[in-house]
Design a protein around this motif. Structure first.
Motif, short mmCIF file in Angstrom:
data_model
loop_
_atom_site.label_atom_id
_atom_site.label_comp_id
_atom_site.label_asym_id
_atom_site.label_seq_id
_atom_site.Cartn_x
_atom_site.Cartn_y
_atom_site.Cartn_z
N GLU A 27 -10.23 4.08 2.79
CA GLU A 27 -9.39 2.99 3.25
C GLU A 27 -7.92 3.22 2.92
OE1 GLU A 27 -12.15 2.65 1.62
OE2 GLU A 27 -13.46 1.14 2.52
N ALA A 28 -7.65 4.15 2.00
CA ALA A 28 -6.27 4.43 1.61
C ALA A 28 -5.56 5.22 2.71
CB ALA A 28 -6.23 5.20 0.30
N GLN A 29 -4.32 4.89 2.92
CA GLN A 29 -3.49 5.56 3.92
C GLN A 29 -2.46 6.47 3.28
OE1 GLN A 29 -4.46 4.78 6.94
NE2 GLN A 29 -3.02 5.92 8.20
N PHE A 30 -2.16 6.22 2.01
CA PHE A 30 -1.10 6.94 1.32
C PHE A 30 -1.61 7.42 -0.04
CE2 PHE A 30 0.49 3.02 3.36
CZ PHE A 30 1.09 3.58 4.47
N ALA A 31 -1.32 8.67 -0.37
CA ALA A 31 -1.68 9.24 -1.67
C ALA A 31 -0.41 9.77 -2.33
CB ALA A 31 -2.70 10.36 -1.52
N ASP A 32 -0.27 9.49 -3.61
CA ASP A 32 0.98 9.79 -4.31
C ASP A 32 0.68 10.45 -5.64
OD1 ASP A 32 3.68 9.89 -4.76
OD2 ASP A 32 3.96 7.72 -4.99
N GLY A 42 -3.30 -0.08 -4.39
CA GLY A 42 -3.53 -1.19 -3.48
C GLY A 42 -2.59 -1.15 -2.29
N GLU A 43 -2.35 -2.30 -1.68
CA GLU A 43 -1.44 -2.39 -0.54
C GLU A 43 -0.01 -2.35 -1.06
OE1 GLU A 43 -2.52 -5.83 1.67
OE2 GLU A 43 -4.46 -5.01 2.29
N GLY A 57 8.66 0.58 6.11
CA GLY A 57 8.27 0.34 7.49
C GLY A 57 6.82 0.66 7.80
N ILE A 58 6.22 1.58 7.05
CA ILE A 58 4.83 1.97 7.32
C ILE A 58 3.86 1.46 6.27
CG2 ILE A 58 5.62 4.07 8.49
CD1 ILE A 58 4.74 5.67 6.02
N SER A 59 4.35 0.76 5.25
CA SER A 59 3.52 0.44 4.08
C SER A 59 2.41 -0.55 4.37
CB SER A 59 4.41 -0.11 2.96
OG SER A 59 5.09 -1.29 3.39
N ARG A 60 2.48 -1.26 5.51
CA ARG A 60 1.41 -2.21 5.83
C ARG A 60 0.25 -1.56 6.58
NH1 ARG A 60 6.00 -5.99 7.02
NH2 ARG A 60 5.91 -7.71 5.51
N GLN A 61 0.30 -0.25 6.79
CA GLN A 61 -0.76 0.43 7.54
C GLN A 61 -2.04 0.58 6.73
OE1 GLN A 61 0.75 4.20 8.89
NE2 GLN A 61 2.26 3.28 10.26
N PRO A 116 6.14 -8.10 10.00
CA PRO A 116 6.57 -9.43 9.57
C PRO A 116 7.65 -9.36 8.48
CG PRO A 116 4.16 -9.22 9.53
CD PRO A 116 4.71 -7.85 9.72
N ALA A 117 8.47 -10.37 8.44
CA ALA A 117 9.60 -10.37 7.52
C ALA A 117 9.16 -10.66 6.09
CB ALA A 117 10.62 -11.41 7.95
#
Length: 560
Positions: free
Chosen positions: A390-395, A418-419, A464-468, A511-512
């Motif tokens: 489910e993760a989209q980003f790995a750091d 998390g998100e 900008g992409i963090s909600r993916q 969304p803002a």
């Protein structure tokens, strides 16, 4: 009176640490009450304290049993044996303090080489001294304590093998803990405590203090054997102690990367609308490298991409109008996976966008021309995305090195899971320390940097992409960052316009963000500008930055 003095010393020490942190790291401490952030830290603290508490049993339980079963006279003899044996603990402790800065959160090959040398030196030193003490104990004990304590000799000799094993543990424990495997350390200590309790009740009534020494030695040996096991399967699970439930992800077994086709992973539950996880054994990873006049460092940078543990990659090099021969350096690498693009000077965001349009990988990451990737950089982050589909980003962590001496200066590790959107808006460094994200491409998503920005454009991009999807991280190093030479990030005066541009980007997100999030973000950005200006002696500009009104206050702020 003693408590008051102790409290005063703690306050002074804490104040000095805070002052040093602010001066060296450059980030003002900001209280965070977000449970998603606090939970991993509480897990670390509780597991650490539990480990210390259980370890206390290993050290003190035998004393209680000896006192109750053998009497105070035998307890005095045993105390002499333990006291003399534990003098050898003064050897691994300074060794551990020496290696700890090099092992903090990472176990890369170069750090392991340093650790192996110090570990062998420690083990050899303790072993030789233990042999000397064991052989000379019949003369040393009566010399220092008198003939009354001759009964301590055999107990000391039986305890020394365990002391040698425990000395190994004391040096290896920082490697395990700082490498993100604190749970593994807890398991090892727990096993040793169970062995201590069982053997103490079994051997002390029969053999007295000799039985206590034998029980302690066996327990200490079990600690050493436990740490010689293979904790590899655990070391990348979100700091090694954060369970998968922390971020709402399913934990998967380690995939076989050598298999040409890995069976697809089926997703179920509330995250069905997220992108389909990787279904091939060796996904292509695109590394995006913009460059402007970085010829002295560029060859090392490109070579670090080539010489890693992940073989399925492409490098998109975009020259941004260099005049120092950077293009010639890039073209000297004839590897087919390297694509070279030459553009006029249109900015780093334009260069990255060009590469984003041309990349072919299912995943992508960024690095600058003066950065370097550690050998396992890509593999570590890929493993995280495999285990948490489910993760989209790995750091991972970033280490800064002095450009002239190459000496490490600081290390910063992410800690959020998390998100990531709310965490990015807090600007607390919990999930953004630089261009260290490995990003899984989302179907139909457009990836663009704001080309009007010259500073903080990377954070604007990640926002900008963090909600993916969700974000996971490892404390191990994934990027070596060079500092102390001419670069855009060192020019804080021109960077201040980037902070205001970043805030405007935040206002335009859809969304803002909430009004509270925007107010907090602007407060943090003002503090950053104020601190940078004060450090450079621009006190009037610093005062203006501190009182700078929120950009765009003439218009209604979105999210209010």
């Amino acid at each position: 009176m003693v408590l008051a003095v102790s409290l005063a010393c703690v306050v002074v020490q804490t104040s000095l640490w805070c002052w040093t942190y602010i001066r060296q790291v450059g980030i003002l401490p900001i209280p965070i009450w977000d449970w998603s952030v606090l939970r991993p830290f509480l897990a670390l603290v509780l597991i650490g304290y539990l480990s210390n508490l259980i370890n206390l049993v290993n050290y003190r339980f035998d004393v209680w049993v000896v006192g109750n079963y053998a009497g105070t006279a035998q307890l005095g003899l045993y105390a002499v044996a333990v006291g003399m044996g534990q003098l050898l603990f003064y050897i691994p402790e300074p060794f551990a303090r020496v290696v700890q800065p090099f092992l903090y959160g990472q176990v890369e090959n170069e750090m392991l080489a340093r650790f192996k040398f110090i570990s062998r030196l420690n083990f050899t030193t303790v072993l030789v001294l233990a042999l000397l003490i064991g052989l000379s104990a019949p003369w040393i004990v009566p010399l220092f304590y008198g003939p009354t304590f001759n009964g301590s000799v055999i107990a000391l000799q039986c305890l020394l093998p365990g002391i040698v094993a425990m000395s190994f543990y004391k040096l290896t424990a920082p490697l395990v803990v700082q490498g993100g495997m604190i749970r593994f350390n807890l398991y090892a200590i727990s096993v040793a405590a169970v062995i201590t309790i069982a053997l103490d009740f079994l051997l002390i009534p029969a053999w007295g203090i000799v039985g206590a020494s034998v029980a302690s030695s066996i327990s200490y040996f079990s600690l050493m054997v436990s740490l010689l096991g293979d904790p590899e399967a655990d070391e990348d699970f979100c700091w090694g102690y954060v369970p998968a439930a922390t971020i709402g992800c399913r934990q998967l077994p380690e995939p076989d990367w050598r298999s040409p086709l890995h069976p697809p992973i089926q997703m179920t539950g509330p995250h069905d609308n997220l992108p389909v996880p990787l279904s091939i054994g060796r996904p292509l990873v695109s590394a995006i490298l913009p460059c402007l006049n970085a010829a002295p460092y560029l060859a090392e940078c490109i070579r670090s991409v080539i010489d890693r543990s992940w073989g399925h990659w492409e490098l998109l090099f975009v020259d941004n109008g260099s005049t120092d021969g950077s293009m010639a350096v890039a073209r000297s690498f004839a590897d087919p996976p390297i694509q070279v693009f030459e553009e006029t000077r249109k900015g780093v965001s334009y260069a990255r966008n060009l590469a984003l349009d041309r990349m072919r990988g299912k995943l992508f990451c960024f690095l600058d021309a003066d950065d370097q990737l550690p050998v396992d950089s890509i593999r570590l982050r890929l493993d995280l995305l495999r285990r948490f589909p489910e993760a989209q980003f790995a750091d991972g962590a970033m280490v800064a090195h002095d450009a002239a001496t190459r000496a490490p200066i600081w290390k910063r590790s992410p800690w959020f899971q998390g998100e990531p959107f709310d965490a990015l808006m807090r600007l607390d460094g919990s999930c953004f320390i630089g261009n260290t994200w490995l990003i899984k491409r989302a179907s139909g998503a457009a990836y663009r940097f704001p080309e009007h920005m010259t500073h903080s454009e990377d954070l604007a991009f990640f926002l900008g992409i963090s909600r993916q999807g969700k974000y996971v991280s490892t404390p191990r190093t994934v990027l070596h960052y060079r500092t102390g030479h001419a670069s855009a990030t060192l020019d804080s005066l021109s960077g201040h316009s980037g902070y205001t541009d970043l805030f405007q980007c935040m206002r335009q997100l859809n969304p803002a963000p909430s009004g509270k999030q925007l107010d907090h973000a602007w407060t943090v950005l003002r503090r950053i500008m104020f601190r940078d200006l004060v450090k450079r002696g621009h006190f009037l500009k610093a005062a203006f930055a501190w009182r700078m009104p929120t950009p765009g206050t003439d218009d209604p702020a979105p999210g209010r």
